[in-house]
Design an enzyme around this catalytic site. Structure first.
Site, mmCIF file in Angstrom:
data_model
loop_
_atom_site.group_PDB
_atom_site.id
_atom_site.type_symbol
_atom_site.label_atom_id
_atom_site.label_comp_id
_atom_site.label_asym_id
_atom_site.label_seq_id
_atom_site.Cartn_x
_atom_site.Cartn_y
_atom_site.Cartn_z
ATOM 1 N N ASP A 100 42.028 32.090 45.139
ATOM 2 C CA ASP A 100 42.321 30.653 45.013
ATOM 3 C C ASP A 100 43.474 30.227 45.920
ATOM 4 O O ASP A 100 44.611 30.069 45.465
ATOM 5 C CB ASP A 100 42.646 30.323 43.555
ATOM 6 C CG ASP A 100 41.469 30.620 42.639
ATOM 7 O OD1 ASP A 100 40.351 30.832 43.146
ATOM 8 O OD2 ASP A 100 41.677 30.635 41.411
ATOM 9 N N GLU A 127 39.889 40.926 37.295
ATOM 10 C CA GLU A 127 41.164 41.680 37.439
ATOM 11 C C GLU A 127 41.391 42.659 36.286
ATOM 12 O O GLU A 127 41.981 43.703 36.542
ATOM 13 C CB GLU A 127 42.331 40.688 37.555
ATOM 14 C CG GLU A 127 42.339 39.911 38.858
ATOM 15 C CD GLU A 127 41.186 38.910 38.987
ATOM 16 O OE1 GLU A 127 40.737 38.413 37.939
ATOM 17 O OE2 GLU A 127 40.725 38.657 40.107
ATOM 18 N N ASP A 167 33.675 37.268 39.649
ATOM 19 C CA ASP A 167 34.966 36.575 39.515
ATOM 20 C C ASP A 167 35.686 37.113 38.274
ATOM 21 O O ASP A 167 35.102 37.843 37.467
ATOM 22 C CB ASP A 167 34.688 35.071 39.375
ATOM 23 C CG ASP A 167 35.955 34.231 39.464
ATOM 24 O OD1 ASP A 167 36.970 34.718 40.004
ATOM 25 O OD2 ASP A 167 35.920 33.067 38.994
HETATM 26 O O1 MIG Z 1 39.434 29.996 36.201
HETATM 27 O O2 MIG Z 1 34.645 29.818 38.312
HETATM 28 O O3 MIG Z 1 38.627 32.218 42.081
HETATM 29 O O4 MIG Z 1 36.547 30.688 43.129
HETATM 30 O O5 MIG Z 1 35.564 28.589 41.526
HETATM 31 C C1 MIG Z 1 38.877 29.775 37.460
HETATM 32 C C2 MIG Z 1 35.613 28.896 38.649
HETATM 33 C C3 MIG Z 1 37.666 30.629 37.652
HETATM 34 C C4 MIG Z 1 38.231 31.311 39.902
HETATM 35 C C5 MIG Z 1 37.651 31.637 41.247
HETATM 36 C C6 MIG Z 1 37.095 30.383 41.863
HETATM 37 C C7 MIG Z 1 36.051 29.786 40.974
HETATM 38 C C8 MIG Z 1 36.665 29.490 39.592
HETATM 39 N N1 MIG Z 1 37.228 30.717 39.029
#
Ligand code: MIG
Length: 812
Positions: A481, A409, A406
Site C-alpha cells: 500500500d 503477513e 493479500d
Molecule cells: O485492508 O483488499 O494491500 O492492495 O486493495 C486492506 C483491499 C486490504 C490491502 C492490499 C490492497 C487491497 C486491500 N487490502
C-alpha cells in the site's frame, strides 16, 4: 534477615548474569565428516557444512541439539561438490575449499574467511563473534569502513543499506518512505568492498535484525530473537555469482505465463460484473493493451474466501469465459482468514479436519479480519495446504487465471497476532514467533502445488504481498500500500531493484499510488516507470476517483497508451529476460552496479534512479512530478536513445530532455533488442515478424529463448533458442542468427533488423543474395526481403526470411 538478603542478592546476580550475552567459547573438540565439521565449544555446538566451493553454512546452537525441522527457504540438497580439506594449524583450523580459506581460531572460536589469494573477505569481530543471550542469537562481524551493503528484500531507502538497522517481521503497513519493517522478510544481504562481493543468508524465520554499522564503526551484526544462529556465507567475488548462488539455495522463479508480463488493471473493487466488463471494453475500445483485471474483496460473499457475491456476480463461470474471449484474464484476491461462521463450509471443514492455527490449549485462534472474527489456516501443515489447494482448484475450474494473496503477513487489523498461537511446523510444532514470517510463503506453496497438481498443462499466476526467502519460487510480489506522491514514485524505482538483488525478480508497485490521488503528471511518470518493471499493475484504494489510463484526460491517455504499447512491443525481450532469470536467479530489473560492478559511479545514490533491464537496455525514469529533464549516468561504451537515435558516449553523466511524453531509454552498442508489433493482449494475433533492434557501434551477441508462453511443454524440450551475433569491423558489419534449439515452431516467417545509426553502407547481402533496395516501408512490408533506409530517423531496415542460419553483411 541476612538469609533473605542473600537470597535477594543471588537472585539479582543470576538475573544480571542471564541478561549478559555469552560468546562462542573455546573449541573443546571436533569431528570431521564427509560434508561437514562439527565443533564442540565451551558453551555451544558449531557445525560447518561445505555446500559448494563458494557456499559454506555456519550453524551454532547453545541448546543440547540442533533443530531437526527442515528449512522453509533452502531447497538445495546436493552435496556432491563438497570437496574440502581441514588442517590443524596450532592456534586455528584451516578449512579449504576450491574458492575459500576459512580460519577458525580455537581460543576463542572465531571465523575469518579469505579468498584463495588470502585477501580477507569477512571475519567475526575478534571479541564478540557469535553470541547467545537467553533465546536471542547474534553474530558480530568486522565492519570495514568502505563496505557497502545491499539486499534485505523489500526495504525502503537507498540501495546501499550501510549505516542503518532493519527488522524482519512481516508487517501490514500504511507505510511511508522510511518505514521498516514492511510485508516481506528476506534475511539475505550482500557485502561489497574493493569490487569483491559476498553474501550472507541468515536462515532464521524469527523476528530478526540487521545492523550495518548504525551508530558504531566497529562491527555490523545480525541476529534474531530465537532460533539458531544459522547462516550461509556465499562468496562471489561477482555480485551476480552471489545472487545466483543464493537462488541455488532458495530457488529460482518458475517461468510465468507470458500474459502476466502484460499490463494489469486493478482497483478496490471493480464490481458488479457489468463494471468489470465495462473496464475491459474500455481498454479494447481505446486501444490500450491490457491482459488482466483484478477482483478485490467485494467479489466475495461477506468476505468469505472461495465464495462469490451472487448479486454482483450471478454467473462467474460465464463472466470469466466471456472476458477470456476478449483476452482478459481475471485474478481474484484471496485473504487467508476464514470467517468464523458455523454455516460457512470453509469454517466447518477447517474445524472438523483440524486445519487451523490453535492456542496451546487446542482452541482454534480467532483474529479480527475483513469478515469480522475468523480462523487462520495452518499452512505449515500439509493437510491444510492440500485442502486449500482443492478450494483454489474450484476457482481455477471456474476460469480464474491465478490468485492474489493479500493480508498474509498474517495481518489482523493492524493488531497483534498472539505469539503463543501454535502451528504444525511440518510436524515439529512451533509458535507464531517462528511461523509468522513464513506464513505467506507456505500459503503461496499451497497455491503453487495446486497449480502443479490440478493444472499440469497450463501456467498460472500468483501474486503475494508477504513472503520469506524462497517466495520467488512460487509467486510475484507487489510492494503493498504505497501512496501517490513523489517519494513513493522514487521508492517504486528503488524497491524492485533491492528485491531483485535479493532473489525476487518478479516485482512491481501499485502504479499511480494506492492511497491518495496522483496528478496527471505523477500518474504518467509512474506508468512510464511501471512499463519497465517486471510486474506492471495499476491499482488503487477504495473511495478514490478513477485511476484508469483514461481518467486523467486525453494527453495522459495518449502518453499512457504509448508507453503500455511500447511494453507490448518489448515483450520478446522481456520474456527472454524472465527466462534468463528463471535459469540464473538474476534480476530482470537491475541495479546499475550489478552489470557494472567495477564502476564506482554506479553505486552512487543518484544512479539508483536509473536501472538496467537485462544487459542491453538502460532505463532512466523521471522520478519527479514536475521535472522535464533527466540527469543520468551512462557506463562504459556507446549508447543510443531508443526514441530519437541520439548517440552518447559512456562514462559520463548526461542531462537529457524528458518532456512528459518521454522516458529516456538507451540501447547499449552491440546489444540486441527483440521486439514485435503491438497486440492488445498476449496472443491476440499471429505475429509474423520479429524485429531485431541493434546499434552497430560495437560487436555483441545475444541468445533468444521462445516458447508457447502458456504451457509446460518447454520442460519437455519444446522451445527454440536462436543465437545472434553482431561483428563490427572497420569495413563491414555482419549479423548472424543461428538456431541452436529448434523444437518450437514460433510461427514467425521473417526478421526485420532495425539497424540504428548504421553508418555508410553499400551492397547488403542477406542469406547469400544481394538484397534489393526498396523505396519505403510499404514496399518493405510487401516484399519477401530487401532493405530500406529511413533517412529521417537514420534507421536501416533489413528484411529477410527466417531460416536456420541467417547472415547479413554490409560493407561500409
Ligand atoms: O485492508 O483488499 O494491500 O492492495 O486493495 C486492506 C483491499 C486490504 C490491502 C492490499 C490492497 C487491497 C486491500 N487490502
Amino acid at each position: 534477615m541476612n538469609k533473605i538478603l542473600f537470597v535477594l542478592l543471588s537472585l539479582l546476580i543470576t538475573t544480571i548474569a542471564k541478561s549478559n550475552p555469552e560468546f562462542a567459547g573455546d573449541i573443546r573438540s571436533h569431528n570431521l565428516f564427509n560434508d561437514h565439521v562439527e565443533f564442540i565449544l565451551a558453551n555451544a555446538k558449531f557445525n560447518i557444512y561445505i555446500i559448494k566451493g563458494n557456499i559454506i553454512q555456519f550453524r551454532y546452537t547453545c541448546k543440547p541439539e540442533f533443530s531437526h525441522a527442515p528449512s522453509y527457504a533452502v531447497i538445495y540438497d546436493e552435496k556432491e561438490n563438497a570437496n574440502f580439506t581441514m588442517e590443524d594449524k596450532g592456534d586455528y583450523f584451516l578449512v579449504s575449499t576450491a574458492e575459500l580459506n576459512v580460519e577458525i581460531s580455537k581460543s576463542p572460536c572465531r571465523v575469518s574467511i579469505y579468498d584463495k589469494e588470502n585477501n580477507l573477505i569477512n571475519e567475526d569481530d575478534k571479541s564478540f563473534g557469535a553470541s547467545f543471550d537467553n533465546s536471542e542469537v547474534r553474530c558480530y562481524k568486522k565492519l570495514f569502513n568502505d563496505e557497502k551493503f545491499f539486499g534485505l528484500g523489500e526495504k525502503t531507502g537507498r540501495l546501499n543499506k550501510s549505516g542503518n538497522q532493519y527488522t524482519m517481521w512481516n508487517t501490514d503497513h500504511h507505510y511511508d518512505v522510511e518505514s521498516d519493517p514492511l510485508y516481506v522478510s528476506i534475511p539475505f544481504f550482500i557485502g561489497e568492498r574493493n569490487n569483491n562481493a559476498y553474501g550472507i543468508f541468515f536462515d532464521n524465520t524469527y523476528k530478526s535484525y540487521f545492523n550495518f554499522g548504525a551508530s558504531n564503526n566497529r562491527f555490523y551484526w545480525f541476529g534474531a530473537e530465537d532460533g539458531e544462529l544459522n547462516y550461509y556465507f556465499i562468496y562471489g567475488p561477482e555480485i551476480k555469482k552471489v545472487i545466483s548462488s543464493y537462488t541455488l539455495l532458495t530457488g529460482k522463479m518458475s517461468l510465468p505465463p507470458l500474459w502476466s508480463l502484460g499490463y494489469q488493471q486493478s482497483k478496490w473493487s471493480y464490481y458488479p460484473e457489468s463494471r468489470v466488463k465495462e473496464i475491459a471494453k474500455t481498454f479494447r475500445d481505446k486501444k490500450i493493451p491490457c491482459d488482466v483485471i483484478y477482483l478485490d474483496i467485494d467479489y466475495m460473499n461477506g468476505y468469505r474466501v472461495f465464495t462469490w457475491n451472487k448479486d454482483r456476480f450471478p454467473d462467474p463461470e460465464k463472466m470469466l469465459g466471456d472476458l477470456k474471449a476478449e483476452g482478459i484474464k481475471i485474478i481474484p484476491i484471496i485473504d487467508p482468514g476464514i470467517k468464523a461462521d458455523s454455516n460457512y463450509f470453509a469454517a466447518k471443514e477447517g474445524l472438523a479436519e483440524d486445519l487451523f492455527a490453535k492456542y496451546p490449549d487446542g482452541v482454534p485462534y480467532q483474529g479480527e479480519i475483513w469478515p469480522s472474527w475468523g480462523y487462520f489456516p495452518d499452512f505449515t501443515k500439509k493437510e491444510t495446504r492440500d485442502w486449500w489447494g482443492e478450494k483454489l482448484n474450484v476457482m481455477l475450474k471456474q476460469g480464474t487465471a491465478g490468485f492474489w494473496n493479500d493480508m498474509n503477513e498474517p495481518a489482523v487489523w493492524g493488531q497483534v497476532f498472539p505469539d503463543l498461537v501454535m502451528f504444525n511446523d511440518n510436524g515439529f510444532g512451533a509458535s507464531h514467533k517462528k511461523i509468522h514470517n513464513v506464513y505467506a510463503l507456505e500459503e503461496a506453496k499451497a497455491a503453487y502445488d495446486a497449480f502443479q497438481k490440478y493444472s499440469p498443462d497450463t501456467r498460472h499466476f500468483l501474486l503475494s504481498r508477504a513472503g520469506y526467502s524462497g517466495i520467488q519460487r512460487y509467486s510475484a510480489i507487489w510492494t503493498g500500500d504505497n501512496t501517490a506522491n513523489e517519494g513513493h514514485l522514487k521508492l517504486a524505482c528503488l524497491m524492485p531493484q533491492g528485491m531483485g538483488l535479493s532473489g525476487i525478480p518478479f516485482v512491481g508497485s501499485d502504479v499511480g499510488g494506492f492511497f491518495d490521488m496522483p496528478s496527471a503528471r505523477l500518474y504518467t511518470r509512474w506508468m512510464q516507470l511501471g512499463a519497465f518493471t517486471p510486474f506492471f499493475r495499476g491499482h488503487s484504494v477504495i473511495n478514490q476517483p478513477d485511476k484508469e489510463p483514461w481518467a486523467f484526460g486525453n494527453e495522459t491517455e495518449e502518453n499512457v497508451r504509448n508507453i503500455i504499447s511500447f511494453r507490448y512491443k518489448l515483450l520478446p525481450y522481456l520474456y527472454n529476460e524472465f527466462y534468463n532469470s528463471s535459469i540464473t536467479g538474476l534480476p530482470i530489473m537491475r541495479a546499475m552496479f550489478l552489470n557494472y560492478q567495477n564502476d564506482d559511479v554506479c553505486y552512487t545514490e543518484d544512479a539508483g534512479f536509473q536501472f538496467m533491464l537485462g544487459d542491453n537496455l538502460l532505463i532512466a525514469p523521471v522520478v519527479s512530478e514536475t521535472g522535464n529533464l533527466k540527469k543520468l549516468y551512462l557506463p562504459e561504451g556507446s549508447w543510443i536513445d531508443m526514441f530519437n537515435n541520439t548517440i552518447y558516449q559512456g562514462k559520463n553523466w548526461i542531462i537529457v530532455d524528458a518532456p512528459i511524453n518521454k522516458i529516456p531509454v538507451f540501447l547499449k552498442a552491440g546489444g540486441f533488442i527483440p521486439m514485435q508489433e503491438v497486440q492488445q493482449y498476449v496472443g491476440e494475433k499471429k505475429i509474423n515478424q520479429l524485429e531485431m533492434v541493434v546499434y552497430p557501434a560495437a560487436s555483441g551477441s545475444y541468445s533468444l529463448y521462445e516458447d508457447d508462453g502458456i504451457s509446460y511443454n518447454y520442460k519437455k524440450g519444446i522451445y527454440s533458442v536462436t543465437s545472434f551475433s553482431l561483428q563490427v569491423s572497420e569495413n563491414t558489419v555482419v549479423i548472424n542468427a543461428v538456431k541452436k534449439h529448434n523444437n518450437y515452431e514460433t510461427g514467425r516467417s521473417d526478421y526485420l533488423f532495425k539497424i540504428l545509426n548504421p553508418g555508410n553502407f553499400s551492397n547488403i547481402t542477406g542469406n547469400g543474395t544481394v538484397l534489393k533496395k526498396l523505396s519505403g516501408e510499404n514496399e518493405l512490408k510487401n516484399s519477401v526481403n530487401g532493405y530500406y533506409l529511413d533517412s529521417v530517423s537514420n534507421i536501416l531496415l533489413v528484411k529477410v526470411k527466417i531460416e536456420d542460419n541467417i547472415k547479413i553483411i554490409y560493407n561500409r
